[in-house]
Design an enzyme around this catalytic site. Sequence first.
Site, PDB file in Angstrom:
ATOM      1  N   ARG A  89     -10.632  -2.101  -7.779  1.00 41.18           N
ATOM      2  CA  ARG A  89     -10.255  -2.217  -9.191  1.00 41.18           C
ATOM      3  C   ARG A  89      -9.185  -3.280  -9.404  1.00 41.18           C
ATOM      4  O   ARG A  89      -9.097  -3.874 -10.482  1.00 41.18           O
ATOM      5  CB  ARG A  89      -9.775  -0.858  -9.719  1.00 41.18           C
ATOM      6  CG  ARG A  89     -10.911   0.150  -9.896  1.00 41.18           C
ATOM      7  CD  ARG A  89     -10.480   1.345 -10.723  1.00 41.18           C
ATOM      8  NE  ARG A  89      -9.484   2.170 -10.059  1.00 41.18           N
ATOM      9  CZ  ARG A  89      -9.778   3.158  -9.209  1.00 41.18           C
ATOM     10  NH1 ARG A  89     -11.045   3.437  -8.912  1.00 41.18           N
ATOM     11  NH2 ARG A  89      -8.823   3.869  -8.660  1.00 41.18           N
ATOM     12  N   ASP A 112      -2.635  13.589   9.200  1.00 40.84           N
ATOM     13  CA  ASP A 112      -2.138  12.244   8.904  1.00 40.84           C
ATOM     14  C   ASP A 112      -2.051  11.399  10.168  1.00 40.84           C
ATOM     15  O   ASP A 112      -2.486  10.244  10.203  1.00 40.84           O
ATOM     16  CB  ASP A 112      -0.750  12.337   8.262  1.00 40.84           C
ATOM     17  CG  ASP A 112      -0.802  12.258   6.749  1.00 40.84           C
ATOM     18  OD1 ASP A 112      -1.662  11.540   6.221  1.00 40.84           O
ATOM     19  OD2 ASP A 112       0.009  12.922   6.094  1.00 40.84           O
ATOM     20  N   ASN A 140      -4.133   2.542   2.630  1.00 42.25           N
ATOM     21  CA  ASN A 140      -4.635   3.914   2.592  1.00 42.25           C
ATOM     22  C   ASN A 140      -4.583   4.478   1.172  1.00 42.25           C
ATOM     23  O   ASN A 140      -4.217   5.634   0.947  1.00 42.25           O
ATOM     24  CB  ASN A 140      -3.875   4.822   3.575  1.00 42.25           C
ATOM     25  CG  ASN A 140      -2.389   4.919   3.294  1.00 42.25           C
ATOM     26  OD1 ASN A 140      -1.836   4.153   2.502  1.00 42.25           O
ATOM     27  ND2 ASN A 140      -1.722   5.874   3.930  1.00 42.25           N
ATOM     28  N   PHE A 141      -4.972   3.633   0.225  1.00 39.19           N
ATOM     29  CA  PHE A 141      -5.112   4.083  -1.152  1.00 39.19           C
ATOM     30  C   PHE A 141      -6.384   4.926  -1.289  1.00 39.19           C
ATOM     31  O   PHE A 141      -7.246   4.928  -0.410  1.00 39.19           O
ATOM     32  CB  PHE A 141      -5.194   2.892  -2.110  1.00 39.19           C
ATOM     33  CG  PHE A 141      -3.967   2.024  -2.110  1.00 39.19           C
ATOM     34  CD1 PHE A 141      -2.734   2.543  -2.461  1.00 39.19           C
ATOM     35  CD2 PHE A 141      -4.052   0.679  -1.768  1.00 39.19           C
ATOM     36  CE1 PHE A 141      -1.601   1.736  -2.463  1.00 39.19           C
ATOM     37  CE2 PHE A 141      -2.926  -0.135  -1.773  1.00 39.19           C
ATOM     38  CZ  PHE A 141      -1.689   0.408  -2.125  1.00 39.19           C
ATOM     39  N   ALA A 183      -6.137  13.865  -1.297  1.00 38.80           N
ATOM     40  CA  ALA A 183      -5.926  14.523  -0.004  1.00 38.80           C
ATOM     41  C   ALA A 183      -4.619  14.077   0.614  1.00 38.80           C
ATOM     42  O   ALA A 183      -4.351  12.883   0.707  1.00 38.80           O
ATOM     43  CB  ALA A 183      -7.075  14.215   0.941  1.00 38.80           C
ATOM     44  N   LEU A 214       6.100  -6.387  -4.275  1.00 40.79           N
ATOM     45  CA  LEU A 214       5.086  -7.206  -4.927  1.00 40.79           C
ATOM     46  C   LEU A 214       4.380  -6.376  -5.996  1.00 40.79           C
ATOM     47  O   LEU A 214       3.950  -5.250  -5.729  1.00 40.79           O
ATOM     48  CB  LEU A 214       4.071  -7.690  -3.886  1.00 40.79           C
ATOM     49  CG  LEU A 214       3.237  -8.932  -4.191  1.00 40.79           C
ATOM     50  CD1 LEU A 214       4.132 -10.116  -4.520  1.00 40.79           C
ATOM     51  CD2 LEU A 214       2.355  -9.251  -2.990  1.00 40.79           C
ATOM     52  N   LYS A 272      -0.293  -5.445  -9.779  1.00 41.82           N
ATOM     53  CA  LYS A 272      -0.998  -5.345 -11.056  1.00 41.82           C
ATOM     54  C   LYS A 272      -0.894  -6.643 -11.859  1.00 41.82           C
ATOM     55  O   LYS A 272      -1.579  -6.812 -12.862  1.00 41.82           O
ATOM     56  CB  LYS A 272      -0.457  -4.170 -11.868  1.00 41.82           C
ATOM     57  CG  LYS A 272      -0.733  -2.823 -11.213  1.00 41.82           C
ATOM     58  CD  LYS A 272      -0.190  -1.673 -12.047  1.00 41.82           C
ATOM     59  CE  LYS A 272      -0.484  -0.342 -11.368  1.00 41.82           C
ATOM     60  NZ  LYS A 272       0.050   0.808 -12.141  1.00 41.82           N
ATOM     61  N   GLY A 308     -10.168  28.987  22.232  1.00 44.15           N
ATOM     62  CA  GLY A 308     -11.503  29.474  22.546  1.00 44.15           C
ATOM     63  C   GLY A 308     -11.489  30.761  23.333  1.00 44.15           C
ATOM     64  O   GLY A 308     -12.537  31.227  23.785  1.00 44.15           O
TER      65      GLY A 308
END
Length: 410
Positions: free
Chosen positions: A115, A180, A107-108, A149, A83, A86, A243
């Site tokens: 926008r 991730d 997860n843009f 990131a 798809l 834009k 630890g």
Amino acid sequence: MTTTFSPSDASALVGEPPLSGVTVIDLSHVYNGPYATFLMALAGAEVIKVEPHTGEHLRSRGDMGGAALPFAMLNSNKKPITLDLKSEQGKEILRKLVKKADILVENFAPGVMERLGLGSAALRQINPRLIYGSSSGYGKDGPYRNYPAMDLVMQAMSGVINSTGHPDHPPVKSGAALCDFFAGIHLYSAIMTALFARERTGRGQTVEVSMQDATYCSLASNYGMLNARGDAAPERTGNRHGGLGVSPYNAYPTKDGYVVVNSPGDRHFNAILDVIGRPELKEDPRLNSRGARVQNFQLVDELLETWTRDRTKNEVADQMLKAGVPCAPVRNLREVMNDENMHARGSLQWVDHPELGRVVLPHTPLNFEGVPRRPLEPSLPLGASNEEVIVGMLGYSKEEFDRLVQQKIV
């Protein structure tokens, strides 16, 4: 308060996957979002994976028949469509999908969907019951929100890299894409929590998970040591406890590799002494308490190494496990992908993949009593479900669909 589920519905769901009837629009890519939607798909949801015409980023990483194994691992049981978001027509198709959906996942980078005019506020006006799930590196509202990131970057920012490796060597990244997948697990949890809330209120909501937030608590042992020791705390502890609070806790050499042994309590250490034939050391003041063993970790490690180095890793593991000691051989990936326990449980399965051939694929780690595992359906080629979704689900005519294809909208 309104509720959409009534007790009378429960009998119809017995034996059914818990997310049967739930529709998910998956706009995510690479690991964290696709893992969350993979868990949904294997829990019974219908997941429509929306990709650009070039395919999501993970497809392009493969060098075997045009598809990567990681893509196949995370995209079983999904319906892929292409798809152009834009284009106005592409956006309109997405909006029509949203009207029929329960969940949308993306997860843009923060701000991308807004926008496009497809942010959570806009989409939830179309469908107030929509659960909009979002994940990014640093979150949408902090001073780092615009920083790019990926897992390597986040391992550095979260302290994983600086905590990994030996104290006299440079820091090393984790071999696993921890940040991730931690984010993907938390994203799934947040969406399911919101879905539960919707059953009580009838309203959807927007949930967000950052990779940075999702990783922090995984270093709990290391933060505990920092709190206790301050500047004296070593940054890296090698294979020892993060630890430095447990001993033995290390990887020990064997004739054919390494084995890890962990002794969280006195009874475990006493069992170790019996296994290695040194029961007389149970009363040794250097070893008869956890604190003493931590102080004398080098002595403890020498005891173990003297015994393990003349045996194979599986021999050591077998004897330790029979004595109830937490222990495992350090295995390579080929050994892991053929693990008899995971194959016996169905957690790993051999699948004839249309692009990759015969491969091992994971099933979901989530098991629901009384519900059989869904059969694994291999990931499909880019856009393979275009007609099924656009024509079959949204009701476009075949002629309209053909025009959308010609215009490269789908």
